[in-house]
Design a protein around this motif. Structure first.
Motif, mmCIF file in Angstrom:
data_model
loop_
_atom_site.group_PDB
_atom_site.id
_atom_site.type_symbol
_atom_site.label_atom_id
_atom_site.label_comp_id
_atom_site.label_asym_id
_atom_site.label_seq_id
_atom_site.Cartn_x
_atom_site.Cartn_y
_atom_site.Cartn_z
ATOM 1 N N LEU A 109 -27.016 84.288 5.334
ATOM 2 C CA LEU A 109 -26.258 83.948 6.380
ATOM 3 C C LEU A 109 -25.305 85.386 6.909
ATOM 4 O O LEU A 109 -25.712 86.336 6.409
ATOM 5 C CB LEU A 109 -25.048 83.174 5.599
ATOM 6 N N ILE A 110 -25.150 85.161 8.050
ATOM 7 C CA ILE A 110 -24.658 86.335 8.842
ATOM 8 C C ILE A 110 -22.944 86.287 8.336
ATOM 9 O O ILE A 110 -22.330 85.706 8.826
ATOM 10 C CB ILE A 110 -24.564 86.242 10.419
ATOM 11 N N THR A 111 -22.675 87.531 7.620
ATOM 12 C CA THR A 111 -21.420 87.344 6.656
ATOM 13 C C THR A 111 -20.131 87.539 7.816
ATOM 14 O O THR A 111 -19.012 87.030 7.161
ATOM 15 C CB THR A 111 -21.414 88.511 5.692
ATOM 16 N N ASN A 118 -22.378 80.702 12.394
ATOM 17 C CA ASN A 118 -23.692 80.829 11.776
ATOM 18 C C ASN A 118 -24.562 79.913 12.354
ATOM 19 O O ASN A 118 -25.739 79.874 12.621
ATOM 20 C CB ASN A 118 -23.618 80.692 10.245
ATOM 21 N N ARG A 156 -14.936 83.279 7.550
ATOM 22 C CA ARG A 156 -16.397 84.071 7.494
ATOM 23 C C ARG A 156 -17.038 83.671 6.187
ATOM 24 O O ARG A 156 -16.411 83.502 5.394
ATOM 25 C CB ARG A 156 -15.812 85.700 7.544
ATOM 26 N N THR A 157 -18.362 83.524 6.280
ATOM 27 C CA THR A 157 -19.092 83.041 5.205
ATOM 28 C C THR A 157 -18.862 83.740 3.765
ATOM 29 O O THR A 157 -19.046 83.344 2.760
ATOM 30 C CB THR A 157 -20.504 83.098 5.652
ATOM 31 N N GLN A 165 -21.258 78.451 0.712
ATOM 32 C CA GLN A 165 -22.019 79.074 1.423
ATOM 33 C C GLN A 165 -23.497 78.148 1.455
ATOM 34 O O GLN A 165 -24.297 78.418 2.816
ATOM 35 C CB GLN A 165 -22.352 80.355 1.113
ATOM 36 N N ARG A 172 -27.219 74.707 8.788
ATOM 37 C CA ARG A 172 -27.800 75.908 9.814
ATOM 38 C C ARG A 172 -29.366 75.384 9.723
ATOM 39 O O ARG A 172 -29.885 75.214 10.831
ATOM 40 C CB ARG A 172 -27.860 77.400 9.304
#
Length: 240
Positions: A109-111, A118, A156-157, A165, A172
């Motif tokens: 994941l894009i943190t 995401n 935010r993840t 997550q 996704r």
């Protein structure tokens, strides 16, 4: 795990049309003064609406097979067909973008992005034909389907729990409406209750949404919740 998630695995291959076929697949890699064989003459058909577990000891080639079947790598020999067509002819990038998606063990994941971001960014990258509002709406629908609370959609993840997550990563993967969902050790870092919940999500995706779900796992409980268990032994895939 509770009984509704741990039905006994069915070793039969079923009689529906194959969404994915692995035929005579082998994979060798260079090693010192020789080539090391990881997979040899692997044959297996996978159907929509079913959930499969691939098991075996560390180093047996589970992740390698997942990489080949998901189009992340190419076999040394043999073919992998999606609905009867060689994925090499489809194009590995197109196959991954349109037909198959992977939930990686590390999630990837894009943190610094939120849960919704995401998902929408993945839809944009893979060329989903929808405007930004429609992409966001689809992201919210998927997160709600997978049990992510609305209050967490715009976090935010990095601020989410491991289980949440994992759900974002699954959402996704599903955002592009793929036919096949691969997952590498999807419950490896989760506590028992969260793992049970994630397995339930995968089962619903297979049995209610008609996806073909293929999991690599070391967990006996996760494997037991699948419709079929396949084991890698000495480079070959056999019914467990």
């Amino acid at each position: 795990m509770s009984t509704h998630l741990t039905d006994a695995a069915d070793s039969a291959t079923g009689h529906g049309p194959a969404v994915l076929e692995v035929s005579g697949v082998a994979r060798t890699v260079p090693a010192k003064n020789h080539k090391r064989t990881i997979l040899k003459d692997v044959h297996q058909r996978f159907e929509a609406g079913r959930m499969y577990a691939i098991v075996g000891p560390s180093g047996s080639g589970k992740t390698t097979l997942l990489s080949l079947a998901s189009g992340l790598d190419s076999p040394t020999s043999g073919t992998i067909r999606f609905k009867g067509r060689d994925i090499a002819e489809i194009g590995l990038g197109r196959y991954r973008n349109r037909h198959a998606a992977t939930v990686f063990q590390s999630l990837n994941l894009i943190t610094y992005m939120t849960a919704v971001q995401n998902i929408t960014s993945a839809m944009e990258i893979t060329g989903v034909k929808a405007g930004s509002r429609a992409r966001k709406q689809r992201a919210v629908e998927l997160l709600e389907l997978l049990g992510v609370e609305k209050t967490e959609h715009n976090r935010r993840t990095l601020q989410l729990s491991g289980g949440q997550q994992q759900r974002v990563a699954i959402a996704r993967a599903l955002a592009c409406e793929v036919d096949i969902l691969f997952a590498d050790e999807p419950t490896g870092a989760l506590d028992h209750d969260t793992a049970e919940s994630i397995v339930g999500v995968f089962r619903r995706l297979a049995h209610d949404e008609g996806k073909c779900v293929i999991l690599v796992t070391h967990s006996r409980e996760v494997a037991a919740a699948c419709d079929q268990i396949l084991q890698l032994k000495r480079g070959r895939l056999v019914a467990a």
